[in-house]
Design a protein around this motif. Structure first.
Motif, PDB file in Angstrom:
ATOM      1  N   ASP A   8     -31.295 -37.615   1.952  1.00 52.54           N
ATOM      2  CA  ASP A   8     -29.570 -37.556   1.058  1.00 52.54           C
ATOM      3  C   ASP A   8     -30.360 -36.654  -0.016  1.00 52.54           C
ATOM      4  N   TRP A   9     -29.170 -35.921  -0.393  1.00 50.89           N
ATOM      5  CA  TRP A   9     -29.787 -34.924  -1.498  1.00 50.89           C
ATOM      6  C   TRP A   9     -31.801 -34.524  -1.525  1.00 50.89           C
ATOM      7  N   TRP A 100     -18.928 -34.039   7.649  1.00 48.58           N
ATOM      8  CA  TRP A 100     -18.593 -33.951   6.042  1.00 48.58           C
ATOM      9  C   TRP A 100     -18.973 -35.251   5.889  1.00 48.58           C
ATOM     10  N   THR A 104     -19.391 -38.622  -0.684  1.00 46.61           N
ATOM     11  CA  THR A 104     -20.085 -37.873  -1.750  1.00 46.61           C
ATOM     12  C   THR A 104     -19.761 -35.875  -1.665  1.00 46.61           C
ATOM     13  N   GLN A 106     -20.296 -34.021   0.625  1.00 47.63           N
ATOM     14  CA  GLN A 106     -22.113 -33.456   1.111  1.00 47.63           C
ATOM     15  C   GLN A 106     -21.741 -33.369   2.738  1.00 47.63           C
ATOM     16  N   ARG A 147     -28.453 -35.144   4.240  1.00 43.04           N
ATOM     17  CA  ARG A 147     -26.684 -35.151   3.694  1.00 43.04           C
ATOM     18  C   ARG A 147     -27.363 -34.005   2.658  1.00 43.04           C
ATOM     19  N   ILE A 148     -26.260 -32.705   1.731  1.00 44.12           N
ATOM     20  CA  ILE A 148     -26.849 -31.843   1.741  1.00 44.12           C
ATOM     21  C   ILE A 148     -25.280 -31.357   0.323  1.00 44.12           C
ATOM     22  N   PRO A 149     -25.128 -30.821  -0.485  1.00 45.77           N
ATOM     23  CA  PRO A 149     -23.576 -30.626  -0.855  1.00 45.77           C
ATOM     24  C   PRO A 149     -23.705 -29.055  -0.706  1.00 45.77           C
TER      25      PRO A 149
END
Length: 191
Positions: A8-9, A100, A104, A106, A147-149
């Protein structure tokens, strides 16, 4: 029990290669702190993943004008550095999913092993238990979840396209890849 490589991030997520053009192995690599996962992929999987990420981001922009999604990779997120070393393959990707997470904002990339790495969900159940054949859920033995922005997703897709394109040059006559030691056009290729 499924081994989940979850990020995550992440600090970094990229497509990269090991080996010479024509003999390269592609990897999706994610890092958070000192923890790294490297998933081997096919060149075509890398290209399709980049295409699907851009398509999903474009569709999200069209569907919700309140989302702030860059049309191109922000310069500060461009990552041209080599893969983290040593590259230790966790598994070879078979199926992949892209999703998606609206909570968040992301993109979610999921990768599963080629063979599915399926485990019987009841494998650890009490030996005296009676298995219901309709109640057998197989789960993957291993998986990657990243999970990426949205800005990172654009940069990831842009890099993946560059890495895919950086292989062997193509023959102007037949369109096939050329090796360093020469190339013979395939019969009937118009050369």
């Amino acid at each position: 029990m499924t081994v989940v490589h979850e990020f995550d991030w992440p600090d970094r997520v990229v497509i990269g290669t090991v080996g010479r053009p024509g003999e390269r192995t592609f990897y999706l690599q994610a890092r958070a702190g000192r923890r790294t996962a490297s998933i081997a992929m096919e060149k075509q999987q890398s290209a399709v993943l980049a295409e699907m990420i851009d398509r999903m981001l474009d569709e999200l922009v069209a569907a919700d004008d309140k989302l702030s999604i860059p049309a191109q990779a922000p310069a500060e997120l461009v990552d041209d550095a080599p893969l983290e070393q040593p590259v230790e393959e966790d598994f070879r990707a078979g199926s992949m999913r892209l999703g998606w997470d609206p909570r968040t904002a992301q993109l979610v990339i999921e990768a599963y092993p080629v063979d599915g790495g399926l485990l019987d969900a009841d494998a650890d159940a009490d030996a005296d238990a009676v298995d219901d054949p309709d109640d057998v859920d197989a789960e993957p033995g291993e998986m990657l979840v990243v999970r990426i922005p949205v800005g990172t997703a654009r940069a990831f897709a842009e890099r993946a396209r560059r890495v895919v394109a950086s292989g062997r040059p193509t023959c102007s006559d037949c369109g096939m890849p050329m090796d360093e030691d020469g190339h013979e056009c395939a019969p009937g290729s118009g050369a």
